[in-house]
Motif scaffolding. Structure first.
Motif, PDB file in Angstrom:
ATOM      1  N   LYS A  41       3.095  11.001  53.500  1.00 37.66           N
ATOM      2  CA  LYS A  41       3.438  12.103  53.764  1.00 37.66           C
ATOM      3  C   LYS A  41       4.960  12.244  54.226  1.00 37.66           C
ATOM      4  O   LYS A  41       5.533  12.834  53.858  1.00 37.66           O
ATOM      5  N   TYR A  42       5.391  11.142  55.179  1.00 38.78           N
ATOM      6  CA  TYR A  42       6.667  11.210  55.776  1.00 38.78           C
ATOM      7  C   TYR A  42       7.586  10.711  54.626  1.00 38.78           C
ATOM      8  O   TYR A  42       8.867  11.042  54.536  1.00 38.78           O
ATOM      9  N   MET A  45       8.935  13.099  52.449  1.00 40.99           N
ATOM     10  CA  MET A  45       9.984  14.177  53.071  1.00 40.99           C
ATOM     11  C   MET A  45      11.320  13.513  52.913  1.00 40.99           C
ATOM     12  O   MET A  45      12.234  14.189  52.591  1.00 40.99           O
ATOM     13  N   ILE A  48      13.263  13.799  49.762  1.00 39.39           N
ATOM     14  CA  ILE A  48      13.795  15.232  49.351  1.00 39.39           C
ATOM     15  C   ILE A  48      15.210  14.873  48.995  1.00 39.39           C
ATOM     16  O   ILE A  48      15.671  15.715  48.448  1.00 39.39           O
ATOM     17  N   LEU A 289      11.416  21.689  46.939  1.00 36.29           N
ATOM     18  CA  LEU A 289      11.952  21.796  48.524  1.00 36.29           C
ATOM     19  C   LEU A 289      12.192  23.227  48.887  1.00 36.29           C
ATOM     20  O   LEU A 289      11.919  23.596  49.775  1.00 36.29           O
ATOM     21  N   SER A 292       8.692  24.087  49.606  1.00 38.61           N
ATOM     22  CA  SER A 292       8.110  23.484  50.773  1.00 38.61           C
ATOM     23  C   SER A 292       8.946  24.300  52.016  1.00 38.61           C
ATOM     24  O   SER A 292       8.292  24.589  53.074  1.00 38.61           O
ATOM     25  N   PHE A 296       7.030  26.654  54.796  1.00 45.07           N
ATOM     26  CA  PHE A 296       6.954  26.073  56.133  1.00 45.07           C
ATOM     27  C   PHE A 296       7.176  27.106  56.983  1.00 45.07           C
ATOM     28  O   PHE A 296       6.519  27.461  58.224  1.00 45.07           O
TER      29      PHE A 296
ATOM     30  N   THR B 133       2.161  17.140  58.855  1.00 43.88           N
ATOM     31  CA  THR B 133       2.010  17.011  57.536  1.00 43.88           C
ATOM     32  C   THR B 133       1.291  18.213  56.615  1.00 43.88           C
ATOM     33  O   THR B 133       1.331  18.383  55.536  1.00 43.88           O
ATOM     34  N   PHE B 136       4.454  20.985  56.361  1.00 42.92           N
ATOM     35  CA  PHE B 136       5.636  20.790  55.624  1.00 42.92           C
ATOM     36  C   PHE B 136       5.448  19.421  54.600  1.00 42.92           C
ATOM     37  O   PHE B 136       4.579  18.462  55.092  1.00 42.92           O
ATOM     38  N   ASN B 137       5.784  19.419  53.486  1.00 49.02           N
ATOM     39  CA  ASN B 137       5.532  18.219  52.593  1.00 49.02           C
ATOM     40  C   ASN B 137       6.816  17.907  51.859  1.00 49.02           C
ATOM     41  O   ASN B 137       7.506  18.822  51.413  1.00 49.02           O
ATOM     42  N   GLY B 138       7.075  16.714  51.101  1.00 42.77           N
ATOM     43  CA  GLY B 138       8.089  16.608  50.562  1.00 42.77           C
ATOM     44  C   GLY B 138       8.124  17.080  49.059  1.00 42.77           C
ATOM     45  O   GLY B 138       9.060  16.921  48.293  1.00 42.77           O
ATOM     46  N   THR B 143       6.604  12.251  45.888  1.00 40.13           N
ATOM     47  CA  THR B 143       5.378  11.685  45.952  1.00 40.13           C
ATOM     48  C   THR B 143       5.331  11.086  44.671  1.00 40.13           C
ATOM     49  O   THR B 143       4.879   9.695  44.453  1.00 40.13           O
TER      50      THR B 143
END
Lengths: 316, 310
Positions: A41-42, A45, A48, A289, A292, A296, B133, B136-138, B143
């Motif tokens: 998950k991170y 990010m 990106i 992006l 997202s 968000f 998570t 927000f996600n990439g 992935t």
């Protein structure tokens, strides 16, 4: 939730390492989850940055050339971004409205019928499609609306009409998708509303009945108004996800059939396709992006609204 | 909950049908008919496809889908079980679902236990770490690059399992359940000197079986129905899942013909490529039908526990 707010840490104040040492095994227990979240998950990010690169698979994330906002400029210069943004929003709004209405109607009807074998059986049946994967649903869809051998076209021909070639007629697809959504999800979606209806105080209904209200009157004057909160809340929560298209559904049903893109191509399918066809990774990441980020802020805004509306509904 | 349901029973059926006013009777009839019609619509595609999959190939091509075909046949099922592709994909799907669900439940339960222990000072911070998570996600591209380029999971069966191991949503659902278990139970075990993992496995988990069953089913269904991983990361045909085979068949009738030829009886003239597509879909939902009573019980229960949060 409430419990945690009340509970006060019983031990004395300690530093970070003291805390870790004291509850070492508890922190170990959650380690796999934390590692999972970091890796899957991170780290993406961080990935990106690809959105700002001219990504080259051989050079990788760290070696590719930075191009600033070039990917975004390219994406927003074309007309496709408008198309896929519109489709995503439009289809989701359609799904939310029709799905909510269908689920509420089913919930009211089932609770009005009471509990007996007939109702139980029907309820089991209408929840069933929810468990079927969209791949199988797509197979069923072919059986029904396939161009020359589909079930629907056989009927149309039988009544002397002209068969419709569904898989090249983009204008009917929003309708088809809505129907499949209702078929698959309305029975399952009704469960939440049924729980809400069952929670309504029976005294209200009894009082209305004594005053001579008919059943339709109790439905429209008691049940529907009482459901309003649940409906608003669930709608709000789904509005939070409105920027995410139903990828599983649309990709399995439509796939790479470009004749249908004008009404069915959503952001998710667009990105997925460009990964598969090895288009520009940088640009796909930029589109991702864009999705997202707006997603968000939508979720944050909607959660804040939902919290105001019903404090227990938000996780945080 | 149970009490309220009982109340509603007395309310809705308290007035027997013959004592209702005429208008109320009409309402009951109309509602009953609409509900019955909707469930028929829900069931019809299954019935139609099941029947078609048992239809003789040539008959199906000639007559199209019929509820009563003029000639039945189990050739399609024979062919898919004689072929290599489908039984192998079945084994892959079962492996992924069983191993994946067990691992997912294990790490979710372990992590959730920590989140539910009040003496863990950073539990709210950690919970937010997971919650974020969900916000927000990439996105798909990073992935994809991570899994295929840096983790080397391409063409490995673990690509179905590892990236899907944890769903934070299930964690929060389970936490609601763990929070309802009396703190005194844990405390007394701690006083006896039991280590935390023992408390989790001996006290908490046995008390949480319904909740575990619910999220276990969520995980299992997710693993069983996955196809995207195969499409993105798997080139080796031996590692295809059932769902992905279906995707391939939908896209390209030739893949069905290939299975038909693989499993063809030397005696058959026409390979049943058309009915094989449908039979594959039916064997894919077979386990779900088999598990349906459990699915229904725990999913419905879980949805009510999650309440409006669902």
């Amino acid at each position: 939730m409430k419990k945690e707010a009340v509970a006060v840490a019983p031990h004395k104040k300690q530093g970070f390492f003291g805390e870790i040492r004291q509850n070492f095994w508890l922190y170990m227990l959650i380690m796999p989850c934390i590692l999972f979240a970091i890796v899957f998950k991170y780290i993406p990010m961080v990935g990106i940055v690809i959105a700002f690169q001219d990504y080259n698979p051989i050079k990788g994330m760290f070696g590719s050339e930075f191009v600033g906002l070039e990917n975004f400029k390219y994406f927003f210069r074309g007309s496709q971004w408008l198309q896929i943004t519109f489709n995503t929003l439009y289809l989701n709004v359609l799904f939310i409205i029709t799905g909510t209405i269908a689920s509420v109607v089913i919930a009211i009807m089932i609770t009005e019928l009471g509990k007996n074998l007939f109702v139980r059986f029907n309820q089991s049946v209408m929840i069933f499609p929810n468990f079927i994967s969209y791949a199988v649903v797509a197979m069923f869809a072919q059986a029904f609306i396939g161009s020359d051998d589909g079930y629907v076209n056989r009927w149309i021909e039988m009544f002397g009409g002209n068969p419709i070639s569904f898989y090249s007629e983009s204008s009917v697809w929003p309708l088809i998708l809505v129907i499949i959504r209702i078929w698959k999800g309305a029975g399952y979606g009704a469960i939440v509303y049924m729980a809400a209806i069952v929670g309504i105080d029976n005294g209200v209904y009894e009082a209305a009945r004594i005053d001579g209200a008919s059943r339709m009157q109790t439905i429209f004057r008691i049940t529907v108004p009482m459901l309003k909160d649940t409906v608003i809340l669930l709608t709000l929560l789904s509005v939070g996800n409105i920027f995410y298209g139903d990828f599983g559904m649309i990709y399995t049903l439509v796939g790479d059939n470009s004749m249908l893109f004008s009404t069915t191509d959503v952001i998710d399918t667009y990105v997925f396709r460009s990964i598969r066809t090895s288009g520009s990774m940088g640009m796909s990441a930029a589109v991702g992006l864009y999705q997202s980020l707006i997603g968000f802020f939508l979720v944050i805004g909607v959660n804040a609204l939902a919290k105001k509306f019903s404090p227990e509904s938000a996780i945080f | 909950m149970a009490r309220k349901e009982k109340d509603s029973e007395t309310l809705r059926t308290g007035q027997p049908f013959h004592l209702m006013s005429r208008g109320d009777k009409m309402v009951t009839i109309v509602f009953g008919v609409v509900i019955a019609l909707f469930s028929i619509v829900c069931l019809m595609p299954f019935v139609l496809v099941v029947i078609a999959s048992f239809t003789d190939e040539a008959t199906l091509v000639r007559e199209g889908y019929r509820f009563i075909p003029s000639k039945w046949s189990i050739e399609a099922y024979k062919a898919i079980f004689r072929s290599d592709t489908i039984p192998r994909a079945y084994m892959i799907s079962i492996f992924v679902t069983v191993v994946g669900t067990v691992l997912s439940l294990l790490i979710t339960a372990m992590g959730t236990y920590t989140l539910s222990c009040t003496q863990v000072r950073y539990r709210n911070k950690i919970a937010f770490f997971f919650y974020f998570t969900m916000l927000f996600n990439g996105g798909m591209v990073p992935t994809y690059i991570l899994i295929s380029k840096y983790l080397n999971l391409r063409d490995s069966i673990w690509v179905y399992i590892i990236p899907a191991l944890l769903n934070p949503w299930n964690m929060f659902m389970l936490r609601n359940f763990f929070n309802d278990i009396p703190e005194a139970l844990k405390e007394s075990a701690r006083l006896e000197g039991a280590p935390e993992w023992l408390i989790l496995f001996r006290i908490i988990l046995p008390l949480s079986l319904p909740a575990l069953a619910t999220i276990g089913l969520f995980y299992a269904l997710n693993y069983w129905n996955a196809w995207m991983e195969a499409m993105l990361y798997i080139d080796d045909e031996k590692l295809y899942t059932l769902q992905y085979i279906i995707m391939k068949i939908i896209r390209n009738v030739n893949s069905a013909t290939q299975i038909a030829v693989e499993g063809a009886n030397t005696g058959t003239v026409v390979p049943p490529s058309y009915t094989i597509r449908l039979a594959t879909a039916i064997v894919t939902i077979g386990p779900i039908i088999f598990l349906y009573p459990f699915l229904q019980k725990y999913f419905v229960g879980g949805l009510k526990v999650g309440g409006v949060k669902g």
